[in-house]
Design a protein around this motif. Structure first.
Motif, PDB file in Angstrom:
ATOM      1  N   SER A   1       8.677 -14.963  -7.927  1.00  0.00           N
ATOM      2  CA  SER A   1       7.130 -15.041  -8.672  1.00  0.00           C
ATOM      3  C   SER A   1       7.215 -16.407  -9.727  1.00  0.00           C
ATOM      4  O   SER A   1       8.535 -15.813 -10.170  1.00  0.00           O
ATOM      5  CB  SER A   1       6.507 -13.700  -8.887  1.00  0.00           C
ATOM      6  OG  SER A   1       5.409 -14.438  -9.870  1.00  0.00           O
ATOM      7  N   ASN A   2       7.273 -17.082  -9.433  1.00  0.00           N
ATOM      8  CA  ASN A   2       6.999 -18.194 -10.216  1.00  0.00           C
ATOM      9  C   ASN A   2       5.889 -18.081 -11.308  1.00  0.00           C
ATOM     10  O   ASN A   2       4.889 -17.822 -10.723  1.00  0.00           O
ATOM     11  CB  ASN A   2       7.810 -20.121  -9.941  1.00  0.00           C
ATOM     12  CG  ASN A   2       7.172 -20.196  -8.755  1.00  0.00           C
ATOM     13  OD1 ASN A   2       5.903 -20.273  -8.948  1.00  0.00           O
ATOM     14  ND2 ASN A   2       7.751 -20.723  -7.677  1.00  0.00           N
TER      15      ASN A   2
ATOM     16  N   PHE B   1      -0.168  -7.301  -6.478  1.00  0.00           N
ATOM     17  CA  PHE B   1       0.818  -7.569  -7.647  1.00  0.00           C
ATOM     18  C   PHE B   1       0.717  -8.796  -8.650  1.00  0.00           C
ATOM     19  O   PHE B   1       1.136  -9.888  -7.838  1.00  0.00           O
ATOM     20  CB  PHE B   1       2.595  -6.876  -7.174  1.00  0.00           C
ATOM     21  CG  PHE B   1       2.741  -5.708  -6.704  1.00  0.00           C
ATOM     22  CD1 PHE B   1       3.115  -5.223  -8.229  1.00  0.00           C
ATOM     23  CD2 PHE B   1       2.612  -5.460  -5.665  1.00  0.00           C
ATOM     24  CE1 PHE B   1       4.278  -3.458  -7.669  1.00  0.00           C
ATOM     25  CE2 PHE B   1       2.982  -4.111  -5.463  1.00  0.00           C
ATOM     26  CZ  PHE B   1       3.808  -3.426  -5.734  1.00  0.00           C
ATOM     27  N   GLU B   2      -0.025  -8.369  -9.807  1.00  0.00           N
ATOM     28  CA  GLU B   2      -0.061  -9.835 -10.050  1.00  0.00           C
ATOM     29  C   GLU B   2       0.856 -10.612 -11.607  1.00  0.00           C
ATOM     30  O   GLU B   2       1.650  -9.499 -12.119  1.00  0.00           O
ATOM     31  CB  GLU B   2      -0.728 -10.044 -10.907  1.00  0.00           C
ATOM     32  CG  GLU B   2      -2.365  -9.680  -9.966  1.00  0.00           C
ATOM     33  CD  GLU B   2      -4.072  -9.328 -10.830  1.00  0.00           C
ATOM     34  OE1 GLU B   2      -3.718  -8.775 -12.007  1.00  0.00           O
ATOM     35  OE2 GLU B   2      -4.979  -9.581 -10.212  1.00  0.00           O
TER      36      GLU B   2
ATOM     37  N   HIS C   1       0.648 -11.080  -4.672  1.00  0.00           N
ATOM     38  CA  HIS C   1       1.415 -10.813  -4.014  1.00  0.00           C
ATOM     39  C   HIS C   1       0.753  -9.526  -3.312  1.00  0.00           C
ATOM     40  O   HIS C   1       0.165  -8.368  -4.655  1.00  0.00           O
ATOM     41  CB  HIS C   1       2.805 -10.404  -3.713  1.00  0.00           C
ATOM     42  CG  HIS C   1       3.625 -12.101  -4.690  1.00  0.00           C
ATOM     43  ND1 HIS C   1       4.031 -12.426  -3.943  1.00  0.00           N
ATOM     44  CD2 HIS C   1       3.580 -12.405  -6.054  1.00  0.00           C
ATOM     45  CE1 HIS C   1       4.304 -13.778  -4.459  1.00  0.00           C
ATOM     46  NE2 HIS C   1       4.550 -13.335  -5.658  1.00  0.00           N
ATOM     47  N   THR C   2       0.870  -9.158  -2.146  1.00  0.00           N
ATOM     48  CA  THR C   2      -0.084  -8.057  -1.904  1.00  0.00           C
ATOM     49  C   THR C   2       1.039  -6.863  -0.623  1.00  0.00           C
ATOM     50  O   THR C   2       1.169  -7.383  -0.075  1.00  0.00           O
ATOM     51  CB  THR C   2      -1.076  -7.747  -0.933  1.00  0.00           C
ATOM     52  OG1 THR C   2      -2.180  -8.348  -1.244  1.00  0.00           O
ATOM     53  CG2 THR C   2      -1.743  -6.133  -0.625  1.00  0.00           C
ATOM     54  N   ILE C   3       1.238  -5.571  -0.987  1.00  0.00           N
ATOM     55  CA  ILE C   3       1.763  -4.864  -0.159  1.00  0.00           C
ATOM     56  C   ILE C   3       1.345  -3.287  -0.044  1.00  0.00           C
ATOM     57  O   ILE C   3       0.369  -3.078  -0.757  1.00  0.00           O
ATOM     58  CB  ILE C   3       3.271  -4.752  -1.181  1.00  0.00           C
ATOM     59  CG1 ILE C   3       3.748  -5.638  -2.012  1.00  0.00           C
ATOM     60  CG2 ILE C   3       3.987  -3.402  -0.850  1.00  0.00           C
ATOM     61  CD1 ILE C   3       4.068  -6.435  -1.473  1.00  0.00           C
ATOM     62  N   ILE C   4       1.700  -2.936   1.317  1.00  0.00           N
ATOM     63  CA  ILE C   4       1.391  -1.404   1.449  1.00  0.00           C
ATOM     64  C   ILE C   4       2.057  -0.167   0.563  1.00  0.00           C
ATOM     65  O   ILE C   4       3.426  -0.656   0.634  1.00  0.00           O
ATOM     66  CB  ILE C   4       1.022  -1.133   2.645  1.00  0.00           C
ATOM     67  CG1 ILE C   4       0.021  -2.614   3.315  1.00  0.00           C
ATOM     68  CG2 ILE C   4       0.665  -0.036   3.273  1.00  0.00           C
ATOM     69  CD1 ILE C   4      -1.292  -2.567   3.332  1.00  0.00           C
ATOM     70  N   LEU C   5       1.178   0.281  -0.010  1.00  0.00           N
ATOM     71  CA  LEU C   5       1.722   1.187  -0.766  1.00  0.00           C
ATOM     72  C   LEU C   5       0.800   3.000   0.023  1.00  0.00           C
ATOM     73  O   LEU C   5      -0.077   3.037   0.314  1.00  0.00           O
ATOM     74  CB  LEU C   5       1.592   1.530  -2.338  1.00  0.00           C
ATOM     75  CG  LEU C   5       2.374   0.196  -2.418  1.00  0.00           C
ATOM     76  CD1 LEU C   5       3.148  -0.103  -4.174  1.00  0.00           C
ATOM     77  CD2 LEU C   5       3.773   0.683  -2.292  1.00  0.00           C
ATOM     78  N   THR C   6       1.962   3.844   0.037  1.00  0.00           N
ATOM     79  CA  THR C   6       1.329   5.451   0.784  1.00  0.00           C
ATOM     80  C   THR C   6       1.339   6.349  -0.693  1.00  0.00           C
ATOM     81  O   THR C   6       1.948   7.032  -1.496  1.00  0.00           O
ATOM     82  CB  THR C   6       2.629   5.664   1.526  1.00  0.00           C
ATOM     83  OG1 THR C   6       2.725   5.074   2.252  1.00  0.00           O
ATOM     84  CG2 THR C   6       2.106   7.548   2.365  1.00  0.00           C
ATOM     85  N   ALA C   7       0.008   7.139  -0.239  1.00  0.00           N
ATOM     86  CA  ALA C   7      -0.932   7.683  -1.438  1.00  0.00           C
ATOM     87  C   ALA C   7       0.883   8.816  -1.493  1.00  0.00           C
ATOM     88  O   ALA C   7       0.925   9.684  -0.262  1.00  0.00           O
ATOM     89  CB  ALA C   7      -1.663   8.540  -1.360  1.00  0.00           C
ATOM     90  N   GLY C   8       0.896   9.531  -2.989  1.00  0.00           N
ATOM     91  CA  GLY C   8       1.594  10.657  -3.184  1.00  0.00           C
ATOM     92  C   GLY C   8       2.656  10.352  -3.082  1.00  0.00           C
ATOM     93  O   GLY C   8       4.348  11.197  -3.358  1.00  0.00           O
ATOM     94  N   GLU C   9       3.471   8.997  -2.525  1.00  0.00           N
ATOM     95  CA  GLU C   9       4.474   8.781  -2.589  1.00  0.00           C
ATOM     96  C   GLU C   9       5.089   8.182  -3.304  1.00  0.00           C
ATOM     97  O   GLU C   9       4.684   8.144  -5.273  1.00  0.00           O
ATOM     98  CB  GLU C   9       5.102   8.016  -1.577  1.00  0.00           C
ATOM     99  CG  GLU C   9       5.354   8.817   0.414  1.00  0.00           C
ATOM    100  CD  GLU C   9       5.893   7.952   1.092  1.00  0.00           C
ATOM    101  OE1 GLU C   9       6.262   6.481   0.539  1.00  0.00           O
ATOM    102  OE2 GLU C   9       6.208   8.219   2.232  1.00  0.00           O
ATOM    103  N   THR C  10       6.425   7.944  -4.318  1.00  0.00           N
ATOM    104  CA  THR C  10       6.996   7.894  -5.467  1.00  0.00           C
ATOM    105  C   THR C  10       7.763   6.745  -5.286  1.00  0.00           C
ATOM    106  O   THR C  10       8.582   5.769  -4.310  1.00  0.00           O
ATOM    107  CB  THR C  10       8.197   8.834  -5.920  1.00  0.00           C
ATOM    108  OG1 THR C  10       6.951  10.136  -6.987  1.00  0.00           O
ATOM    109  CG2 THR C  10       9.014   8.283  -7.289  1.00  0.00           C
TER     110      THR C  10
END
Length: 548
Positions: free
Chosen positions: A508-509, A482-483, A518-527
């Motif tokens: 974020s400032n 995320f930027e 910032h890096t976040i782990i997200l799972t395929a197929g989920e909303t």
């Protein structure tokens, strides 16, 4: 129909083929959606072909490109011992490479110049992987190359005709055909010799080895790249410049004749006979030098020809230094030029220049210069519904507009270990945008912009990741970067929540504009629900998402 693989695995094929050709028929595999089977016609099931396929099964190219190559994954037998064919990835593509070469364009009128460079990069990624595995294509026929116009991926068919060398056994399984016009000059010269056993000229099947090599592949690769850049025309359409003779008298010939005559259009004293081919001065020096190495230096020493990896890097530099034509949305050209060379060419052909973006096909693409040791990869998928964004106010304050423009310019140069189609991160003025993104692929960048009035205000978006399920490993997990850029020095707070109510957040400032990621782990197929809050008073923001 049931067949047995090398390891004893059983494959049940559909009752009827979904495709057929001169060599055999292609069948679905029951309960297996990502693979299919090629069953050869009875007269082609030779021991030599079986042994060749065994070598290929044992030495596949890099996994990152296997979904783009109809590479043998297993060999199938009837009655356990009778060879009938092989298992390969099932590749669905929406287009072919050959129509991309048509000028004026007919089938793909919305394909942009940048996207042609992206297709060229994707071709390089596959070539590099096959060469790294120790194999050679041989026949670089554009009819055997598909293009997915939703992703920019390319697909290679007829891999069982490739030129395969079994280094352990010291045996070569030859490529026996090659399309006229793509054969390297050293191989054409070799086939001019007379076979003492037949009294006839050598063929690819009986000429002394080596015939097809990585260097002959690199020759054909350079032709494909030239055609993608130069409106589909071959580089061997050169004629002597400033001659009083008619073009018909100076005509270079076609196919292998032009290659044998060395009618390369960029060599000193030559120009291309077609006005649809731009002057070499419209290209980056790096690109021109690679063409010269492929067709001038490489004619003397084939090892001087640039590799797929060199082309991939040079094309990346070219893409990162394009400027958009103000007249035609499909035209991009090298920065520093005062006029669009493609517009000039179109005028010569009396094309009707249309600037309306609404008339383009939506064809998303790729990017990335690889690390020296890493495989060239190009995984990607289209984004349904286009780029998504939300803006609650009619206009953003002047300072955030300037800031976003600056950030967007910098972000054009980012690198990733994946390939993806590039799209504009900002909507056109007045263009209505939805705040829900469905079937999003993390390899395609999306962005949101908005304005918050106070700390009680929030913007909320919904993003559904495109499904990517593997029966052995489950749903794939992505590292999504995320930027964030804000107009308020106190910045914003971003909260990401899944369907189970679990959430994570970050602040974020604006202290460090370009490293504020910032890096976040997200799972395929989920909303996921993404909420943006102001940390202090009014704040305009830009939020971008892409796979890290």
């Amino acid at each position: 129909m049931r067949y047995t693989g090398l390891s004893g695995k059983t494959y049940e094929l559909g009752s009827t083929p979904f495709s057929s050709g001169g060599e055999g028929e292609i069948y679905e595999i029951v309960k297996v959606s990502d693979k299919c089977a090629k069953v050869y016609h009875q007269g082609l099931r030779s021991k030599e072909l079986e042994e060749k396929l065994k070598v290929m099964v044992a030495n596949p190219p890099d996994q990152s490109v296997l979904f783009q190559i109809a590479w043998p994954l297993d060999i199938i037998y009837s009655n356990v011992k009778d060879f009938v064919g092989f298992i390969m990835p099932k590749i669905d593509v929406s287009g072919e490479l050959q129509p991309v070469y048509k000028y004026p364009p007919k089938e793909y009128k919305g394909l942009t110049f940048e996207q042609k460079l992206i297709i060229a990069q994707n071709i390089c990624a596959v070539i590099d992987a096959v060469h790294t595995a120790g194999f050679v294509f041989g026949d670089f026929n554009p009819c055997n190359i598909g293009v997915d116009m939703n992703t920019g991926h390319v697909a290679f068919w007829d891999t069982d005709s490739y030129h395969i060398k079994d280094r352990k056994a010291g045996r070569t399984y030859r490529c026996k055909v090659c399309l006229d016009g793509y054969v390297a000059p050293e191989l054409l010269l070799k086939c001019k010799g007379i076979n003492p056993q037949t009294g006839k000229s050598y063929t690819y099947e009986d000429a002394p080895l080596e015939t097809f090599t990585k260097e002959t592949d690199n020759f054909a690769l350079a032709i494909h790249i030239f055609r993608l850049i130069m409106n589909g025309f071959t580089p061997f359409g050169g004629i002597v410049a400033n001659s009083n003779e008619s073009i018909s008298t100076r005509a270079p010939g076609v196919g292998s004749i032009a290659v044998e005559k060395d009618m390369y259009c960029f060599k000193p004293g030559y120009v291309h006979m077609s006005k649809a081919v731009a002057d070499k001065n419209t290209l980056p020096t790096e690109i021109v030098k690679l063409f010269d190495r492929a067709f001038i230096d490489g004619r003397i020493d084939p090892k001087q020809r640039p590799t797929a990896r060199e082309w991939h890097s040079a094309l990346e530099h070219f893409i990162n230094n394009l400027q958009q034509c103000k007249v035609n949305p499909t035209h991009q050209y090298m920065k520093g030029l005062h006029t669009c060379p493609w517009c000039e060419i179109d005028k010569k052909f009396n094309n009707n220049i249309q600037a309306a973006v609404s008339q383009q096909q939506s064809i998303p693409g790729i990017a990335p210069a690889p690390g020296q040791a890493a495989a060239l990869t190009n995984r990607t998928a289209s984004i349904s519904g286009g780029q998504q964004s939300k803006n609650k106010k009619n206009t953003l304050r002047a300072e955030i507009v300037v800031l976003i423009i600056c950030v967007a310019s910098v972000l054009l140069f980012y690198f990733a270990d994946s390939a993806r189609w590039r799209k504009n991160t900002q909507p056109e003025p007045g263009y209505g945008i939805s705040d829900t993104v469905q079937a999003w692929s993390p390899y395609t960048k999306i962005s949101f912009t908005g304005s918050l009035d106070n700390t009680a205000d929030k913007d909320e978006y919904t993003v559904t990741l495109k499904g990517d399920y593997h029966p052995s490993y489950g749903n794939r997990e992505y590292k999504v970067k995320f930027e964030v850029v804000t107009s308020n020095s106190d910045g914003v707070r971003v909260r990401i929540s899944n369907e189970d109510g679990q959430s994570t957040s970050f602040k974020s400032n604006d202290d460090d504009t370009y490293d504020n990621t910032h890096t976040i782990i997200l799972t395929a197929g989920e909303t996921y629900s993404i909420a943006v809050y102001s940390n202090s008073g009014e704040a305009d923001y830009y939020l971008g998402m892409v796979c890290d």
